[in-house]
Structures are given as structure tokens and as C-alpha cells.
Design an enzyme around this catalytic site. Structure first.
Site, PDB file in Angstrom:
ATOM      1  N   ARG A 119     -29.531  37.511  44.596  1.00 59.60           N
ATOM      2  CA  ARG A 119     -28.567  37.857  45.665  1.00 59.60           C
ATOM      3  C   ARG A 119     -27.850  36.627  46.228  1.00 59.60           C
ATOM      4  O   ARG A 119     -27.412  36.599  47.376  1.00 59.60           O
ATOM      5  CB  ARG A 119     -29.238  38.611  46.815  1.00 59.60           C
ATOM      6  N   LYS A 141     -13.098  32.178  44.786  1.00 60.19           N
ATOM      7  CA  LYS A 141     -12.972  33.295  43.829  1.00 60.19           C
ATOM      8  C   LYS A 141     -13.848  33.010  42.612  1.00 60.19           C
ATOM      9  O   LYS A 141     -13.795  31.912  42.053  1.00 60.19           O
ATOM     10  CB  LYS A 141     -11.522  33.456  43.391  1.00 60.19           C
ATOM     11  N   GLU A 183       0.052  24.689  36.473  1.00 65.04           N
ATOM     12  CA  GLU A 183      -0.510  25.040  37.790  1.00 65.04           C
ATOM     13  C   GLU A 183       0.061  24.113  38.873  1.00 65.04           C
ATOM     14  O   GLU A 183       0.326  24.531  39.997  1.00 65.04           O
ATOM     15  CB  GLU A 183      -2.045  24.943  37.732  1.00 65.04           C
ATOM     16  N   LYS A 225      -4.109  24.483  49.294  1.00 58.94           N
ATOM     17  CA  LYS A 225      -4.973  25.628  48.997  1.00 58.94           C
ATOM     18  C   LYS A 225      -5.963  25.845  50.136  1.00 58.94           C
ATOM     19  O   LYS A 225      -6.215  26.981  50.555  1.00 58.94           O
ATOM     20  CB  LYS A 225      -5.713  25.415  47.671  1.00 58.94           C
ATOM     21  N   GLU A 235      -7.334  37.402  50.752  1.00 59.43           N
ATOM     22  CA  GLU A 235      -6.063  37.779  50.146  1.00 59.43           C
ATOM     23  C   GLU A 235      -5.476  39.074  50.699  1.00 59.43           C
ATOM     24  O   GLU A 235      -5.054  39.964  49.952  1.00 59.43           O
ATOM     25  CB  GLU A 235      -6.221  37.870  48.618  1.00 59.43           C
ATOM     26  N   ARG A 239      -2.487  34.621  51.022  1.00 58.91           N
ATOM     27  CA  ARG A 239      -3.088  34.037  49.815  1.00 58.91           C
ATOM     28  C   ARG A 239      -2.398  34.524  48.542  1.00 58.91           C
ATOM     29  O   ARG A 239      -2.470  33.875  47.503  1.00 58.91           O
ATOM     30  CB  ARG A 239      -4.607  34.324  49.787  1.00 58.91           C
ATOM     31  N   ASN A 243      -0.414  33.580  43.763  1.00 62.58           N
ATOM     32  CA  ASN A 243      -0.221  34.335  42.523  1.00 62.58           C
ATOM     33  C   ASN A 243       1.218  34.256  42.017  1.00 62.58           C
ATOM     34  O   ASN A 243       1.628  35.050  41.162  1.00 62.58           O
ATOM     35  CB  ASN A 243      -0.595  35.808  42.731  1.00 62.58           C
ATOM     36  N   HIS A 246       1.999  34.889  38.449  1.00 63.20           N
ATOM     37  CA  HIS A 246       0.758  35.364  37.839  1.00 63.20           C
ATOM     38  C   HIS A 246       0.806  36.804  37.320  1.00 63.20           C
ATOM     39  O   HIS A 246      -0.007  37.161  36.479  1.00 63.20           O
ATOM     40  CB  HIS A 246      -0.417  35.208  38.815  1.00 63.20           C
ATOM     41  N   HIS A 250      -0.760  36.797  33.807  1.00 65.94           N
ATOM     42  CA  HIS A 250      -1.958  37.538  33.389  1.00 65.94           C
ATOM     43  C   HIS A 250      -1.632  38.499  32.247  1.00 65.94           C
ATOM     44  O   HIS A 250      -2.454  38.731  31.362  1.00 65.94           O
ATOM     45  CB  HIS A 250      -2.567  38.284  34.581  1.00 65.94           C
ATOM     46  N   HIS A 262      -4.103  29.469  30.319  1.00 67.12           N
ATOM     47  CA  HIS A 262      -3.719  29.965  31.639  1.00 67.12           C
ATOM     48  C   HIS A 262      -2.495  29.231  32.199  1.00 67.12           C
ATOM     49  O   HIS A 262      -1.534  29.860  32.647  1.00 67.12           O
ATOM     50  CB  HIS A 262      -4.911  29.854  32.604  1.00 67.12           C
TER      51      HIS A 262
HETATM   52  N1  GLY Z   1      -6.022  31.189  42.064  1.00 63.87           N
HETATM   53  C1  GLY Z   1      -5.515  31.947  43.146  1.00 63.87           C
HETATM   54  C2  GLY Z   1      -6.432  32.068  44.304  1.00 63.87           C
HETATM   55  O1  GLY Z   1      -7.426  31.384  44.372  1.00 63.87           O
HETATM   56  O2  GLY Z   1      -6.210  32.841  45.190  1.00 63.87           O
END
Ligand code: GLY
Length: 360
Positions: A119, A141, A183, A225, A235, A239, A243, A246, A250, A262
């Protein structure tokens, strides 16, 4: 040495930028004396940095080391299963500290394993690629790809600390390094014009891996960030700007069964998102041409051009960022001013994808 603090809903942690990764790691883990260490290391990093890494690991004879095969295909249930089985069968308990050393794949997978094992056990990130250093090691994330779809299983789970050593970037192969610059281009569009201009003006130096420019750029990306994560960790809104490019990216990655890197996908995604911003009337033709100059400094992967538009569209309809089946995009008005949750129809998306000469 530079330090940035990332604040989140249940605490905060430092991101240290240093050229002495192992010294800083040794110092920091003295606070985890009663923990049992478990290293998850990308196979490329393991072979390229083997002499120092093994010297360091010898100081921790009881620690296990899991070598993760480099590449997106490792971000799977199968590898997660192997890591969890290895932890369990070697009697790792709640006092486990998982240390991930690698790029985005390693960090996302190690983070997810840390978040579910017992956990939740403690986690440290040592990012070794641009994408991981500038973006994925910050903000909690974690996740794996599932059913051919990117990052659809995962969690939010923060590390104890992150150590970024730009020296790792020296040994990246050309393709991985170039993809990482995609990036950074994204971050240039997210910041105001001064950082955008800085990246644009210093792009040749970035391509040549100039250590001072790289460090400055990473510092800026991490600070941005951290600021976004502090304001909107889960998000709900802000946030989402991370993206940018993205939704397309993606789809490029999934449609190519993750063969397209990526950062390459993000850079091509930015080109398409800029076209879509123009199609939607957010920028004029002149602005479009000016703004395209930065992402066009990088070569577009030939394989992106071979992707099938209808397949891309159906992947976008299933993107986890959508509320319903309508693809949603982050679009741009000017560097630092972005709009989130913008829907586009099939015709507009096809038109934007045409900018990359995507076929059919
Ligand atoms: N890579 C995008 C984020 O961390 O929200």
C-alpha cells in the site's frame, strides 16, 4: 548545486540539480537508515554507468537491483508483476525504499510499483533523460500502458526527493537526446516569451549538449512544473497545459505501437497543435509560421508520416484526457498563453495532421 521544492497536497520534496549524484544520494539516504533499498535501473544506464554504479551499490550489499529493459514496452503489467514478485519473494517489507535510475519509463513504472507495494513504500527518483529530468520525475504521475493505450493505469505518488545530474545526459544516444529536446520545446511554449526566446536562441548549444545551457533550461522547466503542480496537482485545470501537443503525441505513440519516441511525438504533436490553433482562429498565419520555427528545428520522425489518420482519430477519441468521445486539445494563443479543453472535429484534426504529411 541548485534545489527546487515541489509542494503537493500531502507534503513537499526537493529536486536537487547537481554534478555529484552519488554523494548527494549517499547523504540523503542516511535519513533512511532503517530502510531496505531496491534499485530499479534502466538497462542502458546500467551498462553505460556500470563502474560508478557498481562501486556505489557495493556500499549497499543488501540492496537488490532490478534491471529494466530500456524502452516503452517495459511499461507494462508484465514488468510490474516481475518487480512486485521480486520484492515479495525477497521479503521486502514496508520499510522499502525504491530508487529509480532511468528515464520516464523507469520512473513511471518504479513509481507505480512503489505506490501499490504494501500500500505504498518510499520512493526516490534519479532521472537520467531530459524528459524525466524536466518533466516526468516531478509531480507524482506514475503508471503503465495498458491495452495499447498510454498511461491508463496509474496513480499519483510522490517521491521523497529527486536528484538530477545533467552528466547523465552526456551518454544519451542521439535519438533519445533529440527526442528529449521535444519536451523542452513544449516548456518553451508554456512559459512566457523570455524563456521561449532563450530556448530558441540557444537551440544549437542545446543540441550540442552545452552543460551550462542544459542546466539552466532544466532548472527553468523544473521550476515551472513545480509551480503548476503546486496549483493543480490532480489536473483539474491548469496542469492540463502540460499536455500541449499530447493529444496528437499519444495518438502517434499508440498508433506506432510505441515505436515513436515520446519527445519526437510531442514535438510533432506541437506542430499539429499549432496548426489546429491556427485553424481555430487563435493565431494568424504569420504567427503560425513564426511559432513553427522552433519545433521545426528538430527533424520529424519519418514514421509519423506513415501513420493512418483514421486510426489516429479513433485513438484520440479514446484518449483518457477526454470527457466523452470528443478529442480535446490544449491550444496556444502565444507562448505562455494556452487554452485547455478545446474540442475539435474530425475535419479540423485531419487538416492539422496534414501539416506533418500524415497519409490517407
Ligand atoms: N507530463 C505531464 C504531467 O505531469 O502532468
Amino acid at each position: 548545486l541548485k534545489e527546487i521544492i515541489v509542494e503537493h497536497s500531502s507534503g513537499k520534496y526537493p529536486v536537487v540539480i547537481t554534478n555529484r549524484v552519488y554523494d548527494i544520494l549517499s547523504e540523503k539516504i542516511t535519513h533512511f537508515k532503517d530502510h531496505k533499498f531496491y534499485f530499479i535501473i534502466d538497462s542502458n544506464v546500467d551498462s553505460l554507468h556500470s563502474p560508478v554504479l557498481s562501486k556505489y551499490l557495493k556500499l549497499k550489499p543488501e540492496a537488490r537491483k532490478f534491471i529494466l529493459r530500456a524502452g516503452e514496452s517495459s511499461k507494462s503489467f508484465n514488468t510490474l508483476n516481475k518487480i512486485l514478485a521480486d520484492l515479495a519473494s525477497n521479503n521486502y517489507q514496508r520499510n522499502t525504499l525504491i530508487i529509480s535510475i532511468g528515464g520516464g519509463v523507469t520512473g513511471d513504472l518504479a513509481g507505480f510499483a512503489a505506490s501499490v507495494y504494501m500500500r505504498g513504500v518510499k520512493l526516490v527518483h534519479i532521472p537520467t533523460t531530459i524528459i524525466a529530468a524536466a518533466d516526468s520525475s516531478i509531480g507524482g504521475k506514475t503508471g503503465i500502458n495498458f491495452n495499447g493505450r498510454k498511461n491508463i493505469i496509474g496513480s499519483f505518488y510522490h517521491p521523497e526527493f529527486v536528484i538530477t545530474d545533467p552528466q547523465f545526459l552526456k551518454t544519451l544516444n542521439e535519438n533519445d537526446y533529440r527526442s528529449g529536446l521535444g519536451e523542452i520545446i513544449k516548456y518553451a511554449f508554456l512559459s512566457g516569451t523570455s524563456f521561449y526566446d532563450f530556448v530558441y536562441d540557444n537551440f544549437n548549444k542545446l543540441e550540442r549538449r552545452d552543460p551550462e545551457i542544459l542546466e539552466e533550461v532544466l532548472f527553468h522547466c523544473i521550476r515551472l512544473k513545480a509551480d503548476v503542480v503546486k496549483k493543480d496537482e490532480r489536473e483539474a485545470g491548469l496542469r492540463k497545459i502540460l499536455n500541449f501537443g499530447h493529444t496528437f503525441a499519444h495518438a502517434f505513440e499508440s498508433a506506432s505501437s510505441f515505436r515513436i519516441r515520446h519527445g519526437d511525438a510531442v514535438n510533432a504533436g506541437i506542430i499539429s497543435a499549432l496548426h489546429l490553433s491556427y485553424i481555430k482562429g487563435l493565431i494568424n498565419k504569420n504567427d503560425l509560421n513564426t511559432l513553427l520555427k522552433l519545433p521545426l528545428k528538430l527533424k520529424i520522425a519519418q514514421s509519423i508520416k506513415k501513420l493512418d489518420k483514421s486510426k489516429l482519430y479513433s485513438i484520440m477519441q479514446n484518449d483518457k484526457k477526454n470527457t466523452f468521445n470528443e478529442p480535446q486539445f490544449v491550444l496556444l494563443m502565444e507562448p505562455g498563453i494556452l487554452l485547455i479543453d478545446i474540442n475539435a472535429d474530425k475535419k479540423e484534426i485531419f487538416e492539422a495532421a496534414k501539416s506533418l504529411n500524415v497519409i490517407s
